[in-house]
Write an enzyme that holds these catalytic residues in place. Structure first.
Site, mmCIF file in Angstrom:
data_model
loop_
_atom_site.group_PDB
_atom_site.id
_atom_site.type_symbol
_atom_site.label_atom_id
_atom_site.label_comp_id
_atom_site.label_asym_id
_atom_site.label_seq_id
_atom_site.Cartn_x
_atom_site.Cartn_y
_atom_site.Cartn_z
ATOM 1 N N LYS A 1 42.607 -29.665 3.022
ATOM 2 C CA LYS A 1 42.160 -30.314 1.782
ATOM 3 C C LYS A 1 43.337 -30.492 0.821
ATOM 4 O O LYS A 1 44.280 -29.700 0.820
ATOM 5 C CB LYS A 1 41.025 -29.521 1.122
ATOM 6 C CG LYS A 1 41.449 -28.265 0.427
ATOM 7 C CD LYS A 1 40.321 -27.716 -0.451
ATOM 8 C CE LYS A 1 40.795 -26.433 -1.108
ATOM 9 N NZ LYS A 1 39.885 -25.799 -1.997
ATOM 10 N N LYS B 1 46.099 -28.101 -5.249
ATOM 11 C CA LYS B 1 47.161 -27.912 -6.238
ATOM 12 C C LYS B 1 48.295 -27.080 -5.661
ATOM 13 O O LYS B 1 49.437 -27.220 -6.050
ATOM 14 C CB LYS B 1 46.611 -27.131 -7.441
ATOM 15 C CG LYS B 1 45.566 -27.838 -8.237
ATOM 16 C CD LYS B 1 44.993 -26.894 -9.303
ATOM 17 C CE LYS B 1 43.730 -27.445 -9.899
ATOM 18 N NZ LYS B 1 42.560 -26.606 -9.715
ATOM 19 N N LYS C 1 43.238 -17.940 1.494
ATOM 20 C CA LYS C 1 44.130 -17.469 0.417
ATOM 21 C C LYS C 1 44.822 -16.172 0.800
ATOM 22 O O LYS C 1 45.947 -15.932 0.385
ATOM 23 C CB LYS C 1 43.369 -17.318 -0.905
ATOM 24 C CG LYS C 1 43.046 -18.665 -1.525
ATOM 25 C CD LYS C 1 42.975 -18.609 -3.034
ATOM 26 C CE LYS C 1 42.837 -20.002 -3.614
ATOM 27 N NZ LYS C 1 42.498 -20.043 -5.017
HETATM 28 P P1 TYM Z 1 38.633 -25.548 -7.774
HETATM 29 O O1 TYM Z 1 39.238 -25.261 -9.101
HETATM 30 O O2 TYM Z 1 39.443 -25.270 -6.555
HETATM 31 O O3 TYM Z 1 38.151 -27.036 -7.711
HETATM 32 C C1 TYM Z 1 37.359 -27.628 -8.743
HETATM 33 C C2 TYM Z 1 36.393 -28.609 -8.143
HETATM 34 O O4 TYM Z 1 37.101 -29.608 -7.406
HETATM 35 C C3 TYM Z 1 36.604 -29.688 -6.080
HETATM 36 N N1 TYM Z 1 37.740 -29.963 -5.175
HETATM 37 C C4 TYM Z 1 37.763 -30.955 -4.282
HETATM 38 N N2 TYM Z 1 36.876 -31.907 -3.973
HETATM 39 C C5 TYM Z 1 37.219 -32.795 -3.023
HETATM 40 N N3 TYM Z 1 38.406 -32.772 -2.361
HETATM 41 C C6 TYM Z 1 39.341 -31.834 -2.631
HETATM 42 N N4 TYM Z 1 40.501 -31.841 -2.004
HETATM 43 C C7 TYM Z 1 39.036 -30.863 -3.634
HETATM 44 N N5 TYM Z 1 39.712 -29.816 -4.164
HETATM 45 C C8 TYM Z 1 38.898 -29.276 -5.096
HETATM 46 C C9 TYM Z 1 36.009 -28.307 -5.796
HETATM 47 O O5 TYM Z 1 35.032 -28.372 -4.799
HETATM 48 C C10 TYM Z 1 35.435 -27.946 -7.146
HETATM 49 O O6 TYM Z 1 34.153 -28.505 -7.309
HETATM 50 N N6 TYM Z 1 35.674 -21.538 -7.273
HETATM 51 C C11 TYM Z 1 35.796 -22.862 -7.868
HETATM 52 C C12 TYM Z 1 35.704 -22.847 -9.385
HETATM 53 C C13 TYM Z 1 34.486 -22.170 -9.914
HETATM 54 C C14 TYM Z 1 33.154 -22.719 -9.885
HETATM 55 C C15 TYM Z 1 32.351 -21.745 -10.527
HETATM 56 C C16 TYM Z 1 32.609 -23.920 -9.398
HETATM 57 C C17 TYM Z 1 34.444 -20.969 -10.533
HETATM 58 N N7 TYM Z 1 33.161 -20.705 -10.889
HETATM 59 C C18 TYM Z 1 30.945 -21.955 -10.701
HETATM 60 C C19 TYM Z 1 31.226 -24.113 -9.560
HETATM 61 C C20 TYM Z 1 30.434 -23.154 -10.189
HETATM 62 C C21 TYM Z 1 37.144 -23.442 -7.497
HETATM 63 O O7 TYM Z 1 38.081 -22.738 -7.176
HETATM 64 O O8 TYM Z 1 37.225 -24.795 -7.657
#
Ligand code: TYM
Length: 332
Positions: free
Chosen positions: A198, A201, A116
């Site tokens: 990956k 968004k 990032k």
């Molecule tokens: P975020 O918002 O980027 O993604 C949410 C969830 O989707 C999964 N994910 C994916 N899985 C497979 N392939 C992909 N291309 C892909 N893109 C996203 C992510 O692994 C995630 O499970 N930091 C976290 C959000 C967060 C969080 C937490 C998660 C904040 N606090 C506490 C667990 C526990 C994030 O940015 O996910």
């Protein structure tokens, strides 16, 4: 909602744009499946999204869209807590505390921070750097046993475990040490345009990312344009990142194994395969889109759902925050 015996599963998602197929297959689908067996706690990580600049009106819309989309995927607010992070004040408070028990070197090693800060070189803010401490707070406040996430979040989860272990070493029995729960299929959905990265968004190429709410014709177009290779054989293998990704997506939505898929498409070209993957994804998302339209139209209902959950989350998380603060030495 909370029971004595069931283990607690907890996870959050950033509402920084519409939910992607990666989010769905890597995380949300697992959340839905876990609701019977576990005491489930899910939330929108809106505090996390401002580590990258957001446009205010769009941000408000994104949050409500995400709330309705996730309910449409099958999150049942009658049995599962599903709240909005910024409405529960303990998260920011606990994040500050955990910042003071997290090392600069640990945060510097986070691949998401490195990625990032490369992408947003003009805005490498302190929040982007200390983001994992807020994520640790999200998890540890609720004494979660399991955290269902995609493979990209495993490093953050390991850091959460390290922070919790360190804290417990100083002040015993404050946090439960959580475990990651990563799905067998769909854990890492890759971009359709650059299958070495990956699906995200924030992908600059709109054709790389499939959104849950994309119309069927857009989904079909994105799959038809997916980057593949010149071998023209539907087989999993090295140097075939594009086809490997399509096989994995197809397997995740149909339940077929890699071997079955290779057999079914033996002798067929990439065109046929891409169409089949697109159609399978459209079919899997169709009921979600229909339910989303209904939910999104009823703003008052959505608000009643998250207000109720926010209050319960505040109460549960306050217990852990108070305990941690007492042990540290704050006056009660
Ligand atoms: P975020 O918002 O980027 O993604 C949410 C969830 O989707 C999964 N994910 C994916 N899985 C497979 N392939 C992909 N291309 C892909 N893109 C996203 C992510 O692994 C995630 O499970 N930091 C976290 C959000 C967060 C969080 C937490 C998660 C904040 N606090 C506490 C667990 C526990 C994030 O940015 O996910």
């Amino acid at each position: 909602m909370e029971t004595e015996k069931k283990k607690t599963a907890l996870s959050l998602i950033q509402p920084s744009g519409t939910i992607t197929l990666g989010n769905y297959l890597g995380a949300i689908r697992n959340w839905v499946a876990m609701q019977e067996e576990f005491n489930c706690i899910f939330a929108l990580a809106d505090l996390h999204t401002i580590t990258v600049r957001q446009e205010p009106a769009q941000m408000r819309k994104n949050i409500l869209d995400a709330y309705a989309s996730i309910m449409a995927c099958g999150i049942d607010v009658e049995k599962t807590l599903f709240f909005i992070q910024s409405h529960v004040t303990t998260h920011a408070q606990m994040a500050w505390i955990l910042n003071c028990y997290t090392q600069f070197g640990e945060l510097s090693r986070m691949t998401q921070f490195k990625d990032k800060s490369q992408k947003h070189a003009d805005n490498i803010n302190a929040g982007l750097f200390t983001y994992p401490a807020l994520m640790a707070a999200d998890i540890l406040l609720y004494q979660a046993d399991l955290v269902p996430v995609g493979a990209d979040q495993v490093q953050h989860l390991e850091l959460t475990r390290d922070i919790a272990t360190r804290f417990n070493g100083l002040y015993p029995n404050v946090f439960k040490i959580p475990e990651a729960y990563v799905p067998k299929t769909g854990a890492r959905v890759m971009s359709l345009q650059d299958p070495t990265r990956k699906m995200s968004k924030s992908d600059e190429n709109v054709n790389g990312c499939v959104h849950l709410l994309d119309p069927p014709e857009v989904i079909m177009k994105k799959f038809k344009r997916a980057v593949t290779d010149s071998e023209a054989v539907v087989r999993y293998g090295e140097g075939k990142d594009g086809i490997n990704n399509l096989i994995d997506i197809y397997g995740a939505v149909t339940g077929l194994t890699r071997e079955q898929i290779e057999k079914d498409f033996d002798g067929k070209g990439y065109g046929d395969f891409k169409t089949a993957v697109g159609e399978a994804v459209v079919e899997a998302l169709r009921p979600i889109k229909e339910e989303y339209e209904k939910l999104r139209a009823d703003k008052a209902y959505l608000e009643s759902c998250y207000r109720k959950a926010d209050e319960i989350a505040q109460r549960i998380s306050q217990r852990t925050l108070s305990k941690a603060m007492k042990k540290i030495g704050f006056v009660q």
